[in-house]
Design a protein around this motif. Sequence first.
Motif, mmCIF file in Angstrom:
data_model
loop_
_atom_site.group_PDB
_atom_site.id
_atom_site.type_symbol
_atom_site.label_atom_id
_atom_site.label_comp_id
_atom_site.label_asym_id
_atom_site.label_seq_id
_atom_site.Cartn_x
_atom_site.Cartn_y
_atom_site.Cartn_z
ATOM 1 N N ALA A 139 86.535 -13.339 -14.091
ATOM 2 C CA ALA A 139 87.378 -14.424 -13.581
ATOM 3 C C ALA A 139 87.358 -15.630 -14.520
ATOM 4 C CB ALA A 139 86.904 -14.840 -12.192
ATOM 5 N N ARG A 140 88.514 -16.278 -14.662
ATOM 6 C CA ARG A 140 88.653 -17.417 -15.576
ATOM 7 C C ARG A 140 88.245 -18.713 -14.880
ATOM 8 N NH1 ARG A 140 93.475 -20.653 -17.440
ATOM 9 N NH2 ARG A 140 94.684 -19.474 -15.896
ATOM 10 N N PRO A 141 87.240 -19.423 -15.410
ATOM 11 C CA PRO A 141 86.883 -20.722 -14.836
ATOM 12 C C PRO A 141 87.911 -21.769 -15.248
ATOM 13 C CG PRO A 141 85.522 -20.299 -16.758
ATOM 14 C CD PRO A 141 86.375 -19.068 -16.556
ATOM 15 N N LEU A 142 88.306 -22.602 -14.307
ATOM 16 C CA LEU A 142 89.343 -23.602 -14.573
ATOM 17 C C LEU A 142 88.793 -25.021 -14.625
ATOM 18 C CD1 LEU A 142 92.011 -22.078 -12.172
ATOM 19 C CD2 LEU A 142 91.958 -21.905 -14.669
ATOM 20 N N GLY A 143 87.595 -25.216 -14.111
ATOM 21 C CA GLY A 143 86.993 -26.541 -14.142
ATOM 22 C C GLY A 143 85.774 -26.607 -13.254
ATOM 23 N N HIS A 144 84.963 -27.634 -13.485
ATOM 24 C CA HIS A 144 83.818 -27.877 -12.611
ATOM 25 C C HIS A 144 83.582 -29.380 -12.564
ATOM 26 C CE1 HIS A 144 82.200 -27.848 -16.601
ATOM 27 N NE2 HIS A 144 80.925 -27.881 -16.262
#
Length: 332
Positions: free
Chosen positions: A100-105
Motif C-alpha cells: 500500500a502507498r503511504p500518502l502522509g503522516h
Amino acid sequence: MIYLGHLPKHDQLYPYLCYDILSQFNLNGIKPDFRVYKLQASNHVYLYEERQSHIRLIGKFFSGISERTPDSAYRHMEREFNNLNHLRNLGFIGYPHYVARPLGHNAALNCVLIEEFCYGIPLSDFIMKAIRDGAREVLFRKLTSLAWFLSSLHNKTANGLPVDFNQDSNYFDRIMDQLKGLGYMEWDEANGFYRLRDRWREKGCMWEDQQVLVHGDVTPTNVLFGDGHWVIAIDLERMKMADRVFDVGRMAGEIKHCFMQYTGDKGIAEAFIGHFLWEYACHFPDRNSTFNSITRRVPFYMGLTLLRISRNSWVSDRYRRKLIDEARETLR
C-alpha cells in the motif's frame, strides 16, 4: 465496517485530508465531503471515502492505544510510514506483489498515517470458503501466491548476517509474561514452556539461516488478494530483520488456528500448511533442502503463534486451553 457519518469540516483532520492528501490526486473544483467508516483492527483505523471522486483513504491512528505513550505512538507511526516506503522502493509497486502507498503522516493529529485504500480479498475469506463451502483449490492457489510474495520479500532483503534466535526467545518470554499476567497460565505450566524454549535454543538449526526482512505480523487479515497472483500486503508496523520462518511459521500457525477454531479438527489444516511450505521452498535453488530447513524450524514459530493468539480477550476459556495445549504439543 461500521458507517459513522461524515467528517465534520471543523475537524482538524478535514483540512489535512483536503490540502495535504487529496492534492496528490490532482482534483480540481470540488469541495470534499468524506464519509467515515470504522474498520475492525487492533489500532484505531478508519476508511474515509470522498463522496464525489469516490477516492478512498485509510487513516490509521497510533495514539489512544492502551499502554502506549505519546513517544511510542510517534515511533510506531514513523516506523510503518518508513516501512511502506522502503518496500515500495524495493519494487513492491505492481503486479504481482504490491504494498500500500503511504500518502502522509501527521504527529499532531493523534499520530495518523494516511495510506491509499487497497481493493482485495483477505486470506481469511478464502480460508472460511474452504471450510464452509469446500473451496479448497482456491485456497491452495492463494497460498501459492502468498508463498511467492514472502519468498520474494525475504530473498530481496537477506543481509548475510546470521539470525539471532535470542531475539525470538525474548519475544517468546514476553508472550509468556502476558499469559501469566492475565491469569491464563500458572507458573508450573509456564516453566514447562520455558524448558521447551530452551530445548529449541540448543538446536543448531535455529541459528543457521541469515537474517531477512520479515513482515512481522503476516496474518490472514493482513494479506489481500486480487485476480491471478496479485498479493497486497498491509499493516507493516512490525516489520523487522529476523529468521524468514518468523513469517512462514506465523502463517502456518494462523492456518492451524483457523481450522481448529471453525472445524474443531486441526488435521484438516495440515494439507494447506504443507502446500504453503512446499510452495515457499520452490523459490530457492534447492527446493528439497530449503523445505527440510524451514520445516525443522517451523514448529517453534507455530507454537509461538498459537500462544500469541491465546492472549486475546475474545478467546473463550475453553478454546484458550485448546490453543495452549496445542502450542505445547507443537513445541514438543
